[in-house]
Design a protein around this motif. Sequence first.
Motif, PDB file in Angstrom:
ATOM      1  N   GLU A 164      82.587  -2.858 -33.429  1.00 32.42           N
ATOM      2  CA  GLU A 164      82.114  -3.293 -34.757  1.00 32.42           C
ATOM      3  C   GLU A 164      83.310  -3.298 -35.714  1.00 32.42           C
ATOM      4  N   ASP A 183      81.034  -9.678 -37.776  1.00 32.38           N
ATOM      5  CA  ASP A 183      79.972  -8.817 -37.214  1.00 32.38           C
ATOM      6  C   ASP A 183      79.162  -9.606 -36.192  1.00 32.38           C
ATOM      7  N   GLU A 234      70.867  -6.181 -34.642  1.00 30.35           N
ATOM      8  CA  GLU A 234      70.710  -6.222 -36.103  1.00 30.35           C
ATOM      9  C   GLU A 234      69.305  -5.832 -36.563  1.00 30.35           C
TER      10      GLU A 234
HETATM   11 ZN   LIG Z   1      77.191  -5.367 -36.026  1.00 30.25          ZN
END
Ligand SMILES: [Zn+2]
Length: 370
Positions: free
Chosen positions: A160, A101, A135
């Motif tokens: 993602e 991520d 985030e």
């Molecule tokens: Zn992410």
Amino acid sequence: MDVITLTQRLLAFDTVNPPGNESSCAAFLYDLLAAAGFEAQLHPMPDGRTNLVAYMGNGTGKPLAFTGHLDTVPLGHQPWQVNPFAGDIIDGRLYGRGSTDMKAGVAAFVSAAIAGAGRLKQGPGVLLLITCGEETGCDGARHLVQSIALPPVAGLIVAEPTLNRPAHGHKGVLWLKATSRGVTAHGSMPERGDNAIAKAARFITRLENFTFDTPTHPVMGRPTINVGTIKGGLNVNSVPDLAEIEIDLRSVPPMQHAELTTQIAQLANDDAEISTLLDLPPVWTDPNVPIVKRIGDICAARTAAPMRQASVSYFTDAALLQPALQNAPTVILGPGDPALAHQTDEYCIVDNITQAVEIYGAILTDFAEM
Ligand SMILES: [Zn+2]
């Protein structure tokens, strides 16, 4: 530079958010893309953090867009068994904070775009939207859509982690704060005060019975509501004059957050004032839209996983980018297992990253031929 080396280079930048510090990582990608002939531009935010936009094409038609963020979540409280910034490969796994991520995803679409640059230059081409601050609530994407006009695009791929299987949306997020105010008095004489905690409690009871007047979404299901925090009162022997709760709502299309906020404010009535902490609308694209279907077919052929309608459990920058891109068809598709995002000893399977480059390359080739 091969995609694994590029992922390792991106992992070496500590972009833990907060504070983010994505600028040097964005500048590194800027240099790489500019050297490959992309029209690249850094778009700094007032705090110095930076988004990056890069384009390759002949200026006609609508390009295909990719997006990814450069920030990562913090390392967490558990000690890591590996250096989170070293990019070690052990047993076919590339370790590091942000490997899944989503630095592998960014490296994969940058690699595929550079590899296809010669051909992309002859047509509508490709637009890369590389953001900071995702985030903590899509701060970079918010700044980007507010500060520049994005061109119309044929579609948007959000890199993602999905194990290279396309997903078609995610729920929206609406975080509200409800502030209840009262009048303080000595705890032995409550009749002289007005208890803010009692107001908040009455409101919470009404929230427990709140029902959403929206149909169940065929893939994402029902919207949800949860009271996540409560604060109030200073000491046991005073009537509290302030209480605050925070409410986490997860929405599905076609719900409108403005309408939902009004409903919650009506429910609060005189017991609380409502303010918005985070507002990211739901994302959904019909999997039968032609470009989405073609992307699905390409993925199915390469991952041996049949195409199915799917959503992801996390939010993405698409919540803000898709409306700014005139609701372009949007697919969430990237290397890495979403279950490993934000974990201690986060890693991404190396083969999954090289497969993502193949898939993105095939999508770009298919798009160029459309
Ligand atoms: Zn992410």
